[in-house]
Design a protein around this motif. Structure first.
Motif: not given
Length: 128
Positions: A90-116
């Motif tokens: 989860w920490q790595r996924a959140l780091e990916l969300y925060v630090y990486s530029p938005k890409q097509q395969d990247q989840l949005g914050m709501l999708e990420l929280l729902e998945l978590l």
């Protein structure tokens, strides 16, 4: 030319740091003798910038693995070990969300929280 602009920006940085050092130490001679390459504060900032760039490139290369592991539950572990593994994912996924530029395969914050919350076994009623 881009290189000329970069050189001018670097010269501005040198002059600004020299002025700061001269004002801090109240020594105008530093305006002539200051060298950016020997400034410990500047070198520390450059090192942090390089470390951040390395972290971002590592996150970018590990993006598919991070997203795949996020939805794959850990197996063959005790409940405590599985929870630790999942928290690290989860920490790595959140780091990916925060630090990486938005890409097509990247989840949005709501999708990420729902998945978590789904992977973590949180019931729908508890999430509301």
């Amino acid at each position: 030319n881009f290189r000329v602009l970069l050189a001018a920006a670097e010269d501005d940085i040198r002059l600004h740091r020299a002025r700061l050092q001269a004002a801090t130490r109240q020594d105008l001679a530093l305006l002539r003798t200051y060298q950016l390459e020997t400034d410990s504060l500047w070198l520390a900032r450059q090192q942090r910038l390089n470390e951040r760039e390395l972290m971002l490139s590592k996150l970018d290369t590990e993006r598919p693995i991070i997203l795949k592991e996020l939805i794959t539950p850990p197996t063959g572990l005790t409940a405590e070990e599985a929870a630790q593994v999942q928290l690290a994912r989860w920490q790595r996924a959140l780091e990916l969300y925060v630090y990486s530029p938005k890409q097509q395969d990247q989840l949005g914050m709501l999708e990420l929280l729902e998945l978590l919350s789904e992977v973590g076994g949180v019931a729908e009623e508890d999430r509301l």
